[in-house]
Scaffold this motif. Structure first.
Motif, mmCIF file in Angstrom:
data_model
loop_
_atom_site.group_PDB
_atom_site.id
_atom_site.type_symbol
_atom_site.label_atom_id
_atom_site.label_comp_id
_atom_site.label_asym_id
_atom_site.label_seq_id
_atom_site.Cartn_x
_atom_site.Cartn_y
_atom_site.Cartn_z
ATOM 1 N N ARG A 6 10.430 11.871 0.428
ATOM 2 C CA ARG A 6 10.975 10.735 1.172
ATOM 3 C C ARG A 6 12.462 10.957 1.367
ATOM 4 N NH1 ARG A 6 8.961 5.809 -2.310
ATOM 5 N NH2 ARG A 6 11.088 6.058 -2.974
ATOM 6 N N SER A 47 9.253 4.378 8.002
ATOM 7 C CA SER A 47 9.306 2.958 7.686
ATOM 8 C C SER A 47 10.619 2.435 8.237
ATOM 9 C CB SER A 47 9.252 2.735 6.170
ATOM 10 O OG SER A 47 8.039 3.232 5.656
ATOM 11 N N THR A 61 8.693 9.670 5.268
ATOM 12 C CA THR A 61 7.843 10.265 4.241
ATOM 13 C C THR A 61 7.130 11.458 4.867
ATOM 14 O OG1 THR A 61 7.459 8.103 3.233
ATOM 15 C CG2 THR A 61 5.915 9.870 2.650
ATOM 16 N N TYR A 83 -0.247 5.325 1.891
ATOM 17 C CA TYR A 83 0.986 5.571 1.161
ATOM 18 C C TYR A 83 2.129 4.767 1.790
ATOM 19 C CZ TYR A 83 4.842 7.925 -1.153
ATOM 20 O OH TYR A 83 5.965 8.186 -1.904
ATOM 21 N N THR A 84 2.220 4.777 3.111
ATOM 22 C CA THR A 84 3.284 4.062 3.807
ATOM 23 C C THR A 84 3.159 2.556 3.598
ATOM 24 O OG1 THR A 84 3.435 5.847 5.422
ATOM 25 C CG2 THR A 84 4.386 3.737 6.056
ATOM 26 N N LEU A 87 4.387 1.864 0.150
ATOM 27 C CA LEU A 87 5.839 2.033 0.124
ATOM 28 C C LEU A 87 6.530 0.793 0.681
ATOM 29 C CD1 LEU A 87 8.345 3.863 -0.287
ATOM 30 C CD2 LEU A 87 7.995 4.646 2.067
ATOM 31 N N SER A 90 7.016 -1.996 -1.668
ATOM 32 C CA SER A 90 7.993 -1.788 -2.730
ATOM 33 C C SER A 90 9.431 -2.000 -2.248
ATOM 34 C CB SER A 90 7.850 -0.383 -3.320
ATOM 35 O OG SER A 90 8.329 0.590 -2.409
ATOM 36 N N PRO A 92 11.437 -0.448 0.158
ATOM 37 C CA PRO A 92 12.217 0.778 0.095
ATOM 38 C C PRO A 92 13.564 0.697 0.816
ATOM 39 C CG PRO A 92 10.577 0.978 1.793
ATOM 40 C CD PRO A 92 10.301 -0.325 1.063
#
Length: 98
Positions: A6, A47, A61, A83-84, A87, A90, A92
């Motif tokens: 990332r 993102s 990513t 996964y994205t 993420l 969270s 980011p």
């Protein structure tokens, strides 16, 4: 072997451009309004960081599968998509102090 990287980058990048640039993918498929690109052995996503309290940057990513036993485009698309999504949950884009 699987690699996940990332990094923060200038806003507005398309996942397809990242895939071509970083993964040397010549014709990746795109999804999710240009925020996801994938092939049968690699994938990239972006993102978007759009809130006012963060710097003007996005999070990219990149996932690579080295020496895959079985190349699977749909599996890479699913992996980068999930996964994205995790993420994004969270937060980011928040700049952590400390």
């Amino acid at each position: 072997m699987l690699s996940v990287e990332r990094e923060r980058r200038e806003p507005g990048a398309a996942a397809r451009d990242i895939a071509v640039e970083q993964l040397s993918s010549h014709d990746p498929k795109s999804a999710a309004a240009r925020t996801i690109a994938y092939t049968d052995s690699a994938a990239a996503s972006v993102s978007r960081c759009t809130t006012q309290d963060v710097g003007k940057e996005d999070i990219s990513t990149v996932i690579r599968v080295f020496e895959p036993g079985h190349k699977d485009e749909s599996a890479l698309k699913k992996l980068i998509t999930e996964y994205t999504a995790a993420l994004k949950k969270s937060s980011p884009c928040e700049v952590k102090s400390g």
